[in-house]
Design a protein around this motif. Sequence first.
Motif, PDB file in Angstrom:
ATOM      1  N   UNK A  60      -0.292  12.322  -5.125  1.00 53.52           N
ATOM      2  CA  UNK A  60      -0.205  12.698  -3.718  1.00 53.52           C
ATOM      3  C   UNK A  60      -0.686  11.596  -2.789  1.00 53.52           C
ATOM      4  N   UNK A  61      -0.993  10.420  -3.339  1.00 52.23           N
ATOM      5  CA  UNK A  61      -1.564   9.329  -2.553  1.00 52.23           C
ATOM      6  C   UNK A  61      -0.526   8.247  -2.304  1.00 52.23           C
ATOM      7  N   UNK A  62      -0.320   7.913  -1.022  1.00 54.12           N
ATOM      8  CA  UNK A  62       0.615   6.856  -0.618  1.00 54.12           C
ATOM      9  C   UNK A  62      -0.141   5.850   0.224  1.00 54.12           C
ATOM     10  N   UNK A  63       0.090   4.554  -0.023  1.00 52.05           N
ATOM     11  CA  UNK A  63      -0.566   3.506   0.749  1.00 52.05           C
ATOM     12  C   UNK A  63       0.325   2.262   0.821  1.00 52.05           C
ATOM     13  N   UNK A  64       0.065   1.432   1.830  1.00 46.00           N
ATOM     14  CA  UNK A  64       0.770   0.160   1.995  1.00 46.00           C
ATOM     15  C   UNK A  64      -0.073  -0.935   1.374  1.00 46.00           C
ATOM     16  N   UNK A  65       0.585  -1.829   0.636  1.00 42.51           N
ATOM     17  CA  UNK A  65      -0.110  -2.913  -0.050  1.00 42.51           C
ATOM     18  C   UNK A  65       0.906  -3.992  -0.385  1.00 42.51           C
ATOM     19  N   UNK A  66       0.528  -4.893  -1.250  1.00 42.51           N
ATOM     20  CA  UNK A  66       1.434  -5.914  -1.772  1.00 42.51           C
ATOM     21  C   UNK A  66       1.293  -5.955  -3.281  1.00 42.51           C
ATOM     22  N   UNK A  67       2.379  -6.337  -3.949  1.00 46.04           N
ATOM     23  CA  UNK A  67       2.327  -6.611  -5.381  1.00 46.04           C
ATOM     24  C   UNK A  67       2.320  -8.119  -5.549  1.00 46.04           C
ATOM     25  N   UNK A  68       1.739  -8.584  -6.645  1.00 49.23           N
ATOM     26  CA  UNK A  68       1.537 -10.015  -6.854  1.00 49.23           C
ATOM     27  C   UNK A  68       2.135 -10.441  -8.185  1.00 49.23           C
ATOM     28  N   UNK A  69       2.845 -11.600  -8.197  1.00 47.38           N
ATOM     29  CA  UNK A  69       3.428 -12.060  -9.448  1.00 47.38           C
ATOM     30  C   UNK A  69       2.353 -12.561 -10.400  1.00 47.38           C
ATOM     31  N   UNK A  70       2.600 -12.311 -11.681  1.00 51.71           N
ATOM     32  CA  UNK A  70       1.691 -12.800 -12.721  1.00 51.71           C
ATOM     33  C   UNK A  70       2.473 -12.901 -14.016  1.00 51.71           C
ATOM     34  N   UNK A  71       2.993 -14.065 -14.309  1.00 51.53           N
ATOM     35  CA  UNK A  71       3.836 -14.199 -15.492  1.00 51.53           C
ATOM     36  C   UNK A  71       5.199 -13.601 -15.217  1.00 51.53           C
TER      37      UNK A  71
END
Length: 95
Positions: free
Chosen positions: A52-63
């Motif tokens: 039930x939790x929604x948030x704004x963020x970023x994903x980061x590359x790793x490999x």
Amino acid sequence: MRIRFTAEVYEWAARPNWFFVDVPSEPSADIADRPRMPRGFGAVRVTATIGATTWSTSIFPGGETYALPLKRAVLRAEGLEAGSTARVELEVHDG
């Protein structure tokens, strides 16, 4: 672009108390292939939902995959810890 997946929550070995889930390799490749404006650390803006939790963020590359950071408030709200399985939905905004 919307992506749904299930992944294990893990604690980053380099930084205790930092928790992540990895976006699977196939959707990560699709994200990486989309043209976008360069951002710091190769970050890609997303809206993430777990339970039930929604948030704004970023994903980061790793490999070969991207990592989704999990805020402490998300962990608490959804009862997650290292080793838990999370059902994730990402809406990718960049590209």
